[in-house]
Scaffold this motif. Structure first.
Motif, short mmCIF file in Angstrom:
data_model
loop_
_atom_site.label_atom_id
_atom_site.label_comp_id
_atom_site.label_asym_id
_atom_site.label_seq_id
_atom_site.Cartn_x
_atom_site.Cartn_y
_atom_site.Cartn_z
N UNK A 1 33.86 -29.50 -13.18
CA UNK A 1 33.22 -28.33 -12.57
C UNK A 1 32.17 -28.74 -11.55
N UNK A 2 32.02 -27.93 -10.50
CA UNK A 2 30.92 -28.12 -9.57
C UNK A 2 29.60 -27.91 -10.29
N UNK A 3 28.59 -28.61 -9.84
CA UNK A 3 27.27 -28.53 -10.46
C UNK A 3 26.76 -27.09 -10.54
N UNK A 4 27.03 -26.31 -9.50
CA UNK A 4 26.52 -24.94 -9.45
C UNK A 4 27.09 -24.06 -10.55
N UNK A 5 28.22 -24.46 -11.14
CA UNK A 5 28.86 -23.65 -12.17
C UNK A 5 28.35 -23.94 -13.57
N UNK A 6 27.52 -24.95 -13.70
CA UNK A 6 27.05 -25.34 -15.03
C UNK A 6 26.04 -24.37 -15.64
N UNK A 7 25.61 -23.39 -14.85
CA UNK A 7 24.78 -22.36 -15.46
C UNK A 7 25.59 -21.46 -16.39
N UNK A 8 26.92 -21.65 -16.40
CA UNK A 8 27.80 -20.92 -17.31
C UNK A 8 28.17 -21.73 -18.56
#
Length: 238
Positions: free
Chosen positions: A142-149
């Motif tokens: 996953x892209x780093x920005x998606x890790x808030x999920x």
């Protein structure tokens, strides 16, 4: 596969009455048959409702399966994926779980992603390798920005439903290792921010010692979550 309609209502009501406006994140994952009722019972509170699983396809001839859009249509926006029982009893592979994670994220859902080793793997000191492999195949694409999920749940398979529990030191060691893997792939800031949960026979008597470890942010609770009083006690400990 526990608790019918009335038991689910009682559990959610107990949580809402005591912790409905908490700042802690409390998530309950009932069976599919009671998800909609759970959502209704939790309405207006901070208690979240999650699904125990979902399919990676959008729709189609997959009898008995549930899609992300079906879950979202009743207000469920969080799903547990990769639970050891799904891996062991239903042959869910790392490749399959990677697809499920991607589908969930595509639909804007939060994922509690489970990793953990079997007893035979720990006995031959392969536990770190197993967890790293599961992370790499399941979520590190996953892209780093998606890790808030993403929330990571470490569940040593040998401690689930057996009454056995990893020592607080063992739990801390693996949680710290998970953060190192994330930091290596992305950066230390993300690794520090990610919530990591311990799952493996957590109960009211051992919760305090486990949750006191610096890298253990909470728990993925199994049997002890079936009774509102026990689960509330664990929540209080957090």
């Amino acid at each position: 596969m526990n608790n019918g309609l009335e038991e689910t209502k009682t559990l959610i009501k107990g949580l809402v009455d005591k912790h409905g406006q908490t700042n802690n994140r409390i998530v309950v994952a009932p069976p599919f048959t009671t998800l909609q009722v759970a959502v209704e019972e939790a309405k207006g509170s901070h208690i979240e409702i999650a699904a125990q699983n979902m399919h990676f396809e959008e729709n189609g001839a997959y009898t008995g399966e549930i899609s992300a859009s079906m879950l979202k249509s009743i207000g469920v926006k969080t799903v547990i994926l990769g639970h050891s029982e799904r891996r062991a009893y239903f042959n869910e592979t790392d490749e399959m779980l990677s697809k499920k994670v991607s589908t969930a994220i595509k639909h804007g859902m939060d994922v509690f992603f489970c990793v953990g080793e079997a007893l035979r793997e720990r006995k031959v000191n392969k536990h770190f390798d197993v967890v790293q492999f599961q992370l790499e195949k399941g979520v590190l694409h996953l892209d780093k920005a998606l890790w808030n999920h993403i929330v990571i749940a470490y569940e040593p398979v040998w401690a689930i439903g057996t009454g056995e529990t990893a020592t607080p030191e063992q739990a801390q060691e693996m949680h710290e290792f998970i953060r190192r893997i994330i930091a290596k792939k992305y950066d230390q800031s993300l690794a520090n921010d990610i919530s990591t949960l311990y799952g493996g026979s957590v109960n009211p008597s051992n919760a305090k010692e486990i949750f006191s470890k610096p890298d253990v942010d909470g728990g993925l609770i199994g049997g002890a979550s079936l009774k509102a009083t026990d689960f509330l006690s664990i929540v209080d400990t957090v």
